[in-house]
Design an enzyme around this catalytic site. Sequence first.
Site, PDB file in Angstrom:
ATOM      1  N   HIS A   9     -24.253 -13.440  61.574  1.00 17.42           N
ATOM      2  CA  HIS A   9     -25.363 -14.031  62.321  1.00 17.42           C
ATOM      3  C   HIS A   9     -25.473 -15.513  61.975  1.00 17.42           C
ATOM      4  O   HIS A   9     -24.708 -16.040  61.162  1.00 17.42           O
ATOM      5  CB  HIS A   9     -26.666 -13.260  62.128  1.00 17.42           C
ATOM      6  CG  HIS A   9     -27.198 -13.251  60.727  1.00 17.42           C
ATOM      7  ND1 HIS A   9     -27.608 -14.381  60.079  1.00 17.42           N
ATOM      8  CD2 HIS A   9     -27.375 -12.239  59.851  1.00 17.42           C
ATOM      9  CE1 HIS A   9     -28.032 -14.078  58.876  1.00 17.42           C
ATOM     10  NE2 HIS A   9     -27.887 -12.775  58.696  1.00 17.42           N
ATOM     11  N   HIS A  49     -25.333 -16.947  58.411  1.00 14.02           N
ATOM     12  CA  HIS A  49     -23.999 -17.118  57.823  1.00 14.02           C
ATOM     13  C   HIS A  49     -23.349 -18.389  58.364  1.00 14.02           C
ATOM     14  O   HIS A  49     -22.699 -19.137  57.645  1.00 14.02           O
ATOM     15  CB  HIS A  49     -23.102 -15.919  58.153  1.00 14.02           C
ATOM     16  CG  HIS A  49     -23.680 -14.602  57.743  1.00 14.02           C
ATOM     17  ND1 HIS A  49     -23.761 -13.521  58.598  1.00 14.02           N
ATOM     18  CD2 HIS A  49     -24.227 -14.195  56.579  1.00 14.02           C
ATOM     19  CE1 HIS A  49     -24.321 -12.504  57.965  1.00 14.02           C
ATOM     20  NE2 HIS A  49     -24.610 -12.892  56.736  1.00 14.02           N
ATOM     21  N   CYS A  72     -31.473  -1.566  44.247  1.00 10.45           N
ATOM     22  CA  CYS A  72     -31.518  -1.785  45.700  1.00 10.45           C
ATOM     23  C   CYS A  72     -30.085  -1.699  46.220  1.00 10.45           C
ATOM     24  O   CYS A  72     -29.267  -2.575  45.918  1.00 10.45           O
ATOM     25  CB  CYS A  72     -32.117  -3.148  46.055  1.00 10.45           C
ATOM     26  SG  CYS A  72     -31.933  -3.501  47.826  1.00 10.45           S
ATOM     27  N   CYS A 105     -29.002  -4.920  48.135  1.00 11.27           N
ATOM     28  CA  CYS A 105     -28.637  -6.078  47.291  1.00 11.27           C
ATOM     29  C   CYS A 105     -27.491  -5.699  46.367  1.00 11.27           C
ATOM     30  O   CYS A 105     -26.870  -6.566  45.771  1.00 11.27           O
ATOM     31  CB  CYS A 105     -29.780  -6.502  46.371  1.00 11.27           C
ATOM     32  SG  CYS A 105     -31.235  -7.117  47.148  1.00 11.27           S
ATOM     33  N   CYS A 142     -37.928  -3.558  47.823  1.00 15.10           N
ATOM     34  CA  CYS A 142     -37.162  -4.800  47.643  1.00 15.10           C
ATOM     35  C   CYS A 142     -37.700  -5.837  48.632  1.00 15.10           C
ATOM     36  O   CYS A 142     -37.705  -5.588  49.837  1.00 15.10           O
ATOM     37  CB  CYS A 142     -35.676  -4.539  47.909  1.00 15.10           C
ATOM     38  SG  CYS A 142     -34.761  -6.076  48.097  1.00 15.10           S
ATOM     39  N   HIS A 171     -35.119  -6.866  51.422  1.00 19.15           N
ATOM     40  CA  HIS A 171     -34.680  -5.895  52.430  1.00 19.15           C
ATOM     41  C   HIS A 171     -35.796  -4.999  52.949  1.00 19.15           C
ATOM     42  O   HIS A 171     -35.570  -4.183  53.840  1.00 19.15           O
ATOM     43  CB  HIS A 171     -33.519  -5.050  51.875  1.00 19.15           C
ATOM     44  CG  HIS A 171     -32.301  -5.888  51.661  1.00 19.15           C
ATOM     45  ND1 HIS A 171     -31.961  -6.409  50.432  1.00 19.15           N
ATOM     46  CD2 HIS A 171     -31.405  -6.380  52.539  1.00 19.15           C
ATOM     47  CE1 HIS A 171     -30.878  -7.157  50.572  1.00 19.15           C
ATOM     48  NE2 HIS A 171     -30.533  -7.156  51.834  1.00 19.15           N
ATOM     49  N   LYS A 202     -37.071 -14.588  57.527  1.00 20.74           N
ATOM     50  CA  LYS A 202     -35.639 -14.762  57.352  1.00 20.74           C
ATOM     51  C   LYS A 202     -34.909 -14.029  58.482  1.00 20.74           C
ATOM     52  O   LYS A 202     -35.358 -12.971  58.925  1.00 20.74           O
ATOM     53  CB  LYS A 202     -35.220 -14.178  56.002  1.00 20.74           C
ATOM     54  CG  LYS A 202     -33.812 -14.571  55.632  1.00 20.74           C
ATOM     55  CD  LYS A 202     -33.379 -13.981  54.307  1.00 20.74           C
ATOM     56  CE  LYS A 202     -31.923 -14.352  54.071  1.00 20.74           C
ATOM     57  NZ  LYS A 202     -31.164 -13.381  53.355  1.00 20.74           N
ATOM     58  N   LYS A 227     -30.317  -8.955  60.912  1.00 19.96           N
ATOM     59  CA  LYS A 227     -29.970  -7.993  61.966  1.00 19.96           C
ATOM     60  C   LYS A 227     -30.822  -6.752  61.799  1.00 19.96           C
ATOM     61  O   LYS A 227     -31.262  -6.155  62.764  1.00 19.96           O
ATOM     62  CB  LYS A 227     -28.489  -7.597  61.839  1.00 19.96           C
ATOM     63  CG  LYS A 227     -27.537  -8.648  62.275  1.00 19.96           C
ATOM     64  CD  LYS A 227     -27.469  -8.775  63.765  1.00 19.96           C
ATOM     65  CE  LYS A 227     -26.412  -7.854  64.359  1.00 19.96           C
ATOM     66  NZ  LYS A 227     -26.238  -8.077  65.789  1.00 19.96           N
TER      67      LYS A 227
END
Length: 671
Positions: free
Chosen positions: A23, A26, A137, A140, A156, A159, A310, A313
């Site tokens: 995405h 990145h 997690c 992570c 977390c 996430h 943030k 996806k």
Amino acid sequence: MTTSGQKTYYHTTPIYYANDVPHVGHAYTTIAADAITRARRLLGQRVFFLTGTDEHGQNIERIARERGVDPQVYCDGIAARFVALWQRFDLTYDDFIRTTQERHKQGVYKFWERLRVGVCPDGQAAIYKGRYAGWYCPRCEAFKTEDDLRQPDNVCPDHERPCEWMEEENLFFRLSAYGEWLRGEIESGRLQIDPVGRRNEVLAVVKQGLQDFSLSRTRVKWGIAVPDEPGHVFYVWVDALSNYITALGFAEGGAHYREFWEQADERLHLMGKEIIRFHCLYWPAMLEAAGLPRPTRVFAHGWLTKGGRKLSKTTGNVIDAEALVVRHGVDAVRYFFLREGAFGQDWDFTEDAFVGRYNADLANDLGNLVSRALTMVVRYCEGRVPPKPGDDWDPPTASHARELHRASSKAAAAVFGRYEALDFAGALSDVWLSVSQLNSDIAVHAPWEMAKDPAKRQALGYFLYELLEGIRLVAVWASPIMPGAALRILAMLGQPAKEVVPEDLRWGLLQPGSALGKIEPLFPRIEVETQKDAAERKGAKRKESAVSETPVVPASEAPAVVSEPKIDIAEFAKVDLRVAQIVAAEAISGAKKLLKLQVSLGNETRQIVAGIAEAYQPEALVGRKIVLVANLKPAMLRGVESNGMLLAASLDGKPVLCGFDADVPPGTRIK
Ligand code: MSP
């Protein structure tokens, strides 16, 4: 450094998890790494730029199985998506490492051979075996302390999912013994961490006291098996971080490893702020234990957010960068990402901000500068680079272009100093300062006035030469971020090239007398329909259908002066009148009255021929909005194709262009 003064740099991005397709987040890091790489190459330095994918771990294995595919096949598909996207973004990386490659596995083994016998600064063994229990997690791939998690459900924060309680026998790395050493590395600047807030954050973690971390997992199967430790695979972070050396051929002690790791002047890791601890604490300490050189510089940029959150996806918070690239070109997207936010800070993406910057900086400032300058060279210098002024030429009026003639290397040093500091927004803002000063040179010197005075012909040529050189330099300076646009500008200046090279930074490369290339619109303006426009369009449609059933003016009230036969509204509606903006204008040789114009209708640019040469100078027309009959059949005028007609009044035989008393976007229908 080599004997020639050339420096050697190693630039890396994180290797991205192959759990899902790439995405924009990145792309953000990778575009930035590409920009600093291109900037340094342009200064003649040796750079090796690495990116890749992180393909092991429980999470990726689970996702692949859920989709009914073998993890390797799944990773192959995702890695291919990354490679395809990186091509789209014009990224010039030297290598793409995948952690499922054999070269990586062999490198990890060699790293492990050294690590397992490593000794801490306090003399203890760096590696030991122990039991681990804690909140884990799986996204992570990391254990978390309760302080890291959102209570009451141990969620977390990255996430937004609850962590799992896990207990297992692991191999550990004795990070707790490296606190003082790490503090020394960071405080001495041997490890430079930027921005300074991130450096302080890492130092605060060191101060709190470091925890050992596990090097292996026994529950995970999708990973590199730890030699001689049945059932253990390497912890995903050990596997991942070592990519930075395995990609260079660490396993066989290859030439790249020696040049870009052992002997490099700078080993720079770029990443988002969330993984800075792994890079600034785990990685240097492990390398130290293994007796290998450490990174010298870590830059943690902020997050690109949308709606303040943030990008992800998983949560559906995405930006469709590919659509932006398709619509507006990759250079505009690269420009926006690196111009809009300060690189070290979080910043929020909005379409409005994209359109605003695009239109203001790219379409108006840069686009108009290029098209106005080239149009004048076509008109006054027959499309050829005019004569070059000597250093001793003393022009009557100062100009920025003249300043660049005198001190272009000083100006370049300022821009490239910003690149060095990874201050991309600052570098671009410096470049755009030159762009706007060159634009004001045109306004101040009014070359079309100089052209009227034969005594000023030489000064006009010199002025235009310096203007073209100024444009060439700003294109070269911006090329690390907008490589394609820079090459397009060079091609229009008659200097087609496949890439920019260090030589291009020198002032005065344009050869007097050489022909310009084909002039094309650089960044066509983006037209946005505001809510008001949309409402007006809808309202007008309704009115149109109502009106068409009733006479426009009752016959008895028709003014007596109108003697021509009347048309009804349906006939009028056949004429498609549009707002158009002139993006380029030039004379047509042998046709005194005609000008060839390129006009933008928002989503298309077309050519028209207009009989206004006796009343308007081409360069004074660029940027001007006109009324265009957009659905006229094409016609050939003096051998030049015309796809439309502009409207003008005739005053004493001279055309006077129709205009608008507010800023109406090109393409808007006129009714
Ligand atoms: N695999 C690890 C990194 C191992 S490096 C030895 C990982 N992968 S990741 O796919 O989650 O990528 C994280 C990186 O992607 C961030 O550090 C950052 O470079 C980039 N970004 C992902 N989302 C981002 C934003 N929303 N904004 C900016 N950068 C982002 O962590």
